[in-house]
Write a protein that holds these residues in place. Structure first.
Motif, PDB file in Angstrom:
ATOM      1  N   LEU A 142       0.829  -1.207   0.000  1.00 32.96           N
ATOM      2  CA  LEU A 142       0.000   0.000   0.000  1.00 32.96           C
ATOM      3  C   LEU A 142       0.865   1.259   0.000  1.00 32.96           C
ATOM      4  CD1 LEU A 142      -2.914  -0.794   2.488  1.00 32.96           C
ATOM      5  CD2 LEU A 142      -2.977  -0.807  -0.002  1.00 32.96           C
ATOM      6  N   MET A 143       1.936   1.245   0.777  1.00 35.04           N
ATOM      7  CA  MET A 143       2.836   2.405   0.821  1.00 35.04           C
ATOM      8  C   MET A 143       3.437   2.678  -0.553  1.00 35.04           C
ATOM      9  SD  MET A 143       4.843   1.671   4.394  1.00 35.04           S
ATOM     10  CE  MET A 143       3.935   1.182   5.856  1.00 35.04           C
ATOM     11  N   VAL A 144       3.821   1.606  -1.246  1.00 35.83           N
ATOM     12  CA  VAL A 144       4.393   1.767  -2.581  1.00 35.83           C
ATOM     13  C   VAL A 144       3.359   2.357  -3.534  1.00 35.83           C
ATOM     14  CG1 VAL A 144       5.337   0.534  -4.574  1.00 35.83           C
ATOM     15  CG2 VAL A 144       6.074  -0.087  -2.269  1.00 35.83           C
ATOM     16  N   ILE A 145       2.134   1.865  -3.466  1.00 35.99           N
ATOM     17  CA  ILE A 145       1.074   2.351  -4.358  1.00 35.99           C
ATOM     18  C   ILE A 145       0.747   3.810  -4.052  1.00 35.99           C
ATOM     19  CG2 ILE A 145      -1.352   2.073  -4.989  1.00 35.99           C
ATOM     20  CD1 ILE A 145      -1.030  -0.914  -4.454  1.00 35.99           C
ATOM     21  N   ILE A 146       0.650   4.152  -2.776  1.00 43.62           N
ATOM     22  CA  ILE A 146       0.305   5.527  -2.393  1.00 43.62           C
ATOM     23  C   ILE A 146       1.397   6.504  -2.826  1.00 43.62           C
ATOM     24  CG2 ILE A 146      -0.021   7.092  -0.436  1.00 43.62           C
ATOM     25  CD1 ILE A 146      -1.384   4.756   1.041  1.00 43.62           C
ATOM     26  N   GLY A 147       2.659   6.140  -2.571  1.00 45.82           N
ATOM     27  CA  GLY A 147       3.756   7.055  -2.889  1.00 45.82           C
ATOM     28  C   GLY A 147       4.100   7.092  -4.359  1.00 45.82           C
ATOM     29  N   GLY A 148       4.026   5.943  -5.009  1.00 42.74           N
ATOM     30  CA  GLY A 148       4.375   5.858  -6.425  1.00 42.74           C
ATOM     31  C   GLY A 148       5.434   4.794  -6.656  1.00 42.74           C
ATOM     32  N   MET A 179      -8.754   4.326  -1.441  1.00 45.82           N
ATOM     33  CA  MET A 179      -9.492   4.265  -2.709  1.00 45.82           C
ATOM     34  C   MET A 179      -9.459   5.611  -3.426  1.00 45.82           C
ATOM     35  SD  MET A 179     -12.786   1.778  -2.045  1.00 45.82           S
ATOM     36  CE  MET A 179     -13.378   2.645  -0.588  1.00 45.82           C
ATOM     37  N   LEU A 180      -9.537   6.687  -2.671  1.00 45.63           N
ATOM     38  CA  LEU A 180      -9.475   8.025  -3.274  1.00 45.63           C
ATOM     39  C   LEU A 180      -8.100   8.282  -3.898  1.00 45.63           C
ATOM     40  CD1 LEU A 180     -11.352  10.135  -0.568  1.00 45.63           C
ATOM     41  CD2 LEU A 180     -12.191   9.480  -2.829  1.00 45.63           C
ATOM     42  N   VAL A 181      -7.046   7.820  -3.213  1.00 45.08           N
ATOM     43  CA  VAL A 181      -5.690   7.986  -3.751  1.00 45.08           C
ATOM     44  C   VAL A 181      -5.554   7.238  -5.065  1.00 45.08           C
ATOM     45  CG1 VAL A 181      -3.258   7.444  -3.381  1.00 45.08           C
ATOM     46  CG2 VAL A 181      -4.605   8.421  -1.525  1.00 45.08           C
ATOM     47  N   VAL A 182      -6.031   5.997  -5.094  1.00 46.05           N
ATOM     48  CA  VAL A 182      -5.939   5.186  -6.311  1.00 46.05           C
ATOM     49  C   VAL A 182      -6.756   5.803  -7.442  1.00 46.05           C
ATOM     50  CG1 VAL A 182      -6.486   2.939  -7.332  1.00 46.05           C
ATOM     51  CG2 VAL A 182      -5.464   3.065  -5.048  1.00 46.05           C
ATOM     52  N   ALA A 183      -7.934   6.362  -7.084  1.00 48.25           N
ATOM     53  CA  ALA A 183      -8.825   6.911  -8.100  1.00 48.25           C
ATOM     54  C   ALA A 183      -8.314   8.223  -8.689  1.00 48.25           C
ATOM     55  CB  ALA A 183     -10.225   7.109  -7.518  1.00 48.25           C
ATOM     56  N   PHE A 184      -7.740   9.086  -7.856  1.00 49.67           N
ATOM     57  CA  PHE A 184      -7.397  10.431  -8.306  1.00 49.67           C
ATOM     58  C   PHE A 184      -5.905  10.679  -8.461  1.00 49.67           C
ATOM     59  CE2 PHE A 184     -11.568  10.887  -6.264  1.00 49.67           C
ATOM     60  CZ  PHE A 184     -12.270  11.497  -7.294  1.00 49.67           C
ATOM     61  N   PHE A 185      -5.073   9.787  -7.948  1.00 42.89           N
ATOM     62  CA  PHE A 185      -3.624   9.944  -8.067  1.00 42.89           C
ATOM     63  C   PHE A 185      -3.040   8.716  -8.760  1.00 42.89           C
ATOM     64  CE2 PHE A 185      -4.779  12.683  -4.544  1.00 42.89           C
ATOM     65  CZ  PHE A 185      -4.031  13.821  -4.766  1.00 42.89           C
ATOM     66  N   ARG A 186      -3.279   8.628 -10.054  1.00 41.84           N
ATOM     67  CA  ARG A 186      -2.746   7.504 -10.818  1.00 41.84           C
ATOM     68  C   ARG A 186      -1.221   7.563 -10.783  1.00 41.84           C
ATOM     69  NH1 ARG A 186      -6.270   5.296 -14.505  1.00 41.84           N
ATOM     70  NH2 ARG A 186      -4.635   3.701 -14.730  1.00 41.84           N
ATOM     71  N   GLY A 187      -0.625   6.463 -10.353  1.00 46.32           N
ATOM     72  CA  GLY A 187       0.820   6.458 -10.205  1.00 46.32           C
ATOM     73  C   GLY A 187       1.273   6.952  -8.849  1.00 46.32           C
ATOM     74  N   GLY A 188       0.335   7.163  -7.910  1.00 47.11           N
ATOM     75  CA  GLY A 188       0.681   7.588  -6.574  1.00 47.11           C
ATOM     76  C   GLY A 188       0.919   9.090  -6.473  1.00 47.11           C
ATOM     77  N   VAL A 189       1.315   9.505  -5.293  1.00 49.94           N
ATOM     78  CA  VAL A 189       1.535  10.939  -5.038  1.00 49.94           C
ATOM     79  C   VAL A 189       2.639  11.482  -5.930  1.00 49.94           C
ATOM     80  CG1 VAL A 189       2.263  12.623  -3.322  1.00 49.94           C
ATOM     81  CG2 VAL A 189       0.719  10.769  -2.654  1.00 49.94           C
ATOM     82  N   LEU A 190       3.759  10.766  -6.007  1.00 53.88           N
ATOM     83  CA  LEU A 190       4.862  11.241  -6.850  1.00 53.88           C
ATOM     84  C   LEU A 190       4.514  11.146  -8.327  1.00 53.88           C
ATOM     85  CD1 LEU A 190       8.237  10.159  -5.245  1.00 53.88           C
ATOM     86  CD2 LEU A 190       7.017  12.300  -5.103  1.00 53.88           C
ATOM     87  N   GLY A 191       3.679  10.186  -8.686  1.00 52.34           N
ATOM     88  CA  GLY A 191       3.224  10.107 -10.072  1.00 52.34           C
ATOM     89  C   GLY A 191       2.434  11.341 -10.461  1.00 52.34           C
ATOM     90  N   ALA A 192       1.572  11.799  -9.542  1.00 50.77           N
ATOM     91  CA  ALA A 192       0.786  12.998  -9.803  1.00 50.77           C
ATOM     92  C   ALA A 192       1.692  14.229  -9.901  1.00 50.77           C
ATOM     93  CB  ALA A 192      -0.244  13.192  -8.690  1.00 50.77           C
ATOM     94  N   ILE A 193       2.691  14.299  -9.008  1.00 53.04           N
ATOM     95  CA  ILE A 193       3.634  15.422  -9.060  1.00 53.04           C
ATOM     96  C   ILE A 193       4.417  15.403 -10.365  1.00 53.04           C
ATOM     97  CG2 ILE A 193       5.718  16.382  -8.006  1.00 53.04           C
ATOM     98  CD1 ILE A 193       4.642  15.446  -5.300  1.00 53.04           C
ATOM     99  N   SER A 194       4.820  14.209 -10.793  1.00 50.34           N
ATOM    100  CA  SER A 194       5.584  14.080 -12.032  1.00 50.34           C
ATOM    101  C   SER A 194       4.779  14.549 -13.238  1.00 50.34           C
ATOM    102  CB  SER A 194       6.024  12.619 -12.229  1.00 50.34           C
ATOM    103  OG  SER A 194       6.876  12.199 -11.197  1.00 50.34           O
ATOM    104  N   LYS A 195       3.489  14.215 -13.242  1.00 47.99           N
ATOM    105  CA  LYS A 195       2.643  14.656 -14.352  1.00 47.99           C
ATOM    106  C   LYS A 195       2.515  16.175 -14.383  1.00 47.99           C
ATOM    107  CE  LYS A 195      -0.137  10.457 -14.776  1.00 47.99           C
ATOM    108  NZ  LYS A 195      -1.482   9.858 -14.655  1.00 47.99           N
ATOM    109  N   LEU A 196       2.400  16.773 -13.194  1.00 42.59           N
ATOM    110  CA  LEU A 196       2.319  18.235 -13.128  1.00 42.59           C
ATOM    111  C   LEU A 196       3.607  18.866 -13.640  1.00 42.59           C
ATOM    112  CD1 LEU A 196       0.587  18.762  -9.653  1.00 42.59           C
ATOM    113  CD2 LEU A 196      -0.412  19.106 -11.933  1.00 42.59           C
ATOM    114  N   ILE A 197       4.740  18.272 -13.274  1.00 39.82           N
ATOM    115  CA  ILE A 197       6.027  18.783 -13.758  1.00 39.82           C
ATOM    116  C   ILE A 197       6.102  18.658 -15.275  1.00 39.82           C
ATOM    117  CG2 ILE A 197       8.527  18.418 -13.718  1.00 39.82           C
ATOM    118  CD1 ILE A 197       8.198  17.430 -10.826  1.00 39.82           C
ATOM    119  N   GLY A 198       5.616  17.513 -15.784  1.00 38.38           N
ATOM    120  CA  GLY A 198       5.643  17.289 -17.235  1.00 38.38           C
ATOM    121  C   GLY A 198       4.794  18.298 -17.976  1.00 38.38           C
TER     122      GLY A 198
END
Length: 337
Positions: A269-275, A312-331
């Motif tokens: 779960l930690m891996v999924i949440i963080g990315g 469930m909210l993290v999985v639904a709205f943060f595809r790729g985890g928290v760092l995945g979401a940050i990476s997309k914003l950077i991109g």
């Protein structure tokens, strides 16, 4: 085959396909540089509770990082990594309490034995893939969990106490002091993450990513895929064992619960949440997991229900985890620039 080339084949990267790796590295440095400084200075301004919570986060982050090497980079989802967490704790407990070895002998011997045992288990488990791999690792974990409960020299379900912390007297420190122990854990966690970063950015790590993306193609290119998977399994196990050693020193105690499948599940779960497939992802995931769980437990006794909703909210709205979401914003920001 370089890591950069393989990563461009990952469809989950999305907008980062066109983002140069140096630019991403600079962005991460800007984000986590201040965070690293905060960690170094934390005991000087934070309360004892916050420092204790930070220790738990770092230990959980090391454990999740071991899982991430296997799951995020090699593509092997395991529910058995907690057995190596337990091996680390029980290893130094048996070495120091039963055999009378000093800690500086018990810890390296434990890690070497974990690597050997993990290579043997990995040689069996990595012959399977997908759900079969997940189930066989779970079976091994439950087998050792049962052994820890039944064996007399592990003291059964009561566990083992009196696990020593390192002797830091040469530095003029006492590891029983919360601040000194905090910096000890921080140093070990930093070294573990540095080692994992070096692994995943090496040619060995490039092959692991290639195996995750297309195992058959890597085999056809002449790579000994089976050996690489066993190597990844063993390295992930040693990392988890390091977390087990830190955890047992933190609590002065180890019991069979450290080897339960629930503990492995929390690591995943930690891996999924963080990315996944990001070095700092598990640490971020561990921070979110520990802090949110602690906060919810203070609010309600039914915190597991609300934590499930949060996940469930993290999985639904943060595809790729928290760092995945940050990476997309950077991109996206880089594309607009």
């Amino acid at each position: 085959m370089s890591t950069d080339f393989i990563l461009t084949r990952d469809k989950r990267v999305g907008a980062l396909k066109r983002l140069p790796v140096p630019a991403l590295g600079r962005a991460y440095a800007a984000l986590f540089g201040p965070f690293a400084v905060l960690l170094c200075a934390l005991p000087f301004f934070a309360s004892g509770y916050v420092v204790t919570l930070a220790v738990e986060v770092m230990i959980a982050g090391v454990f999740a990082s071991g899982i991430n090497l296997l799951t995020g980079y090699t593509g092997l989802v395991s529910l058995g990594q907690a057995m190596f967490l337990g091996f680390g704790g029980y290893g130094i407990a048996i070495g120091t309490a039963l055999l009378g070895w000093p800690l500086w002998v018990s810890a390296p011997v434990t890690l070497v034995l974990v690597a050997v045992i993990a290579a043997a288990i990995g040689a069996i488990c990595t012959r399977t893939r997908g759900v079969e791999f997940l189930l066989i690792t779970l079976a091994f974990s439950q087998m050792f969990y049962g052994a820890a409960i039944k064996l007399r020299w592990t003291n059964g379900s009561d566990g083992m106490t009196g696990i020593p912390r390192p002797d830091l007297s040469l530095l003029g420190l006492n590891a029983d002091n919360p601040t000194a122990f905090y910096y000890y854990v921080l140093s070990v966690a930093a070294l573990a993450l540095l080692m994992l970063w070096r692994i995943v950015t090496s040619p060995f790590g490039s092959v692991l990513v290639g195996i995750r993306e297309n195992e058959r193609r890597m085999t056809s290119m002449g790579y000994a895929v089976a050996n690489y998977k066993i190597g990844s399994f063993a390295l992930a196990a040693v990392t988890c064992a390091v977390a087990g050693i830190l955890q047992s020193q933190y609590t002065y105690f180890v019991n069979p619960d450290a080897m339960s499948w629930q503990m492995s599940g929390e690591g995943v779960l930690m891996v999924i949440i963080g990315g996944a497939n990001v070095i700092l992802g598990p640490l971020v995931g561990a921070a979110v997991f520990v802090v949110v769980k602690q906060a919810l437990s203070m609010i309600t006794e039914e915190y597991n229900l609300f934590f499930g909703i949060f996940f469930m909210l993290v999985v639904a709205f943060f595809r790729g985890g928290v760092l995945g979401a940050i990476s997309k914003l950077i991109g996206k920001r880089h594309e607009r620039a």
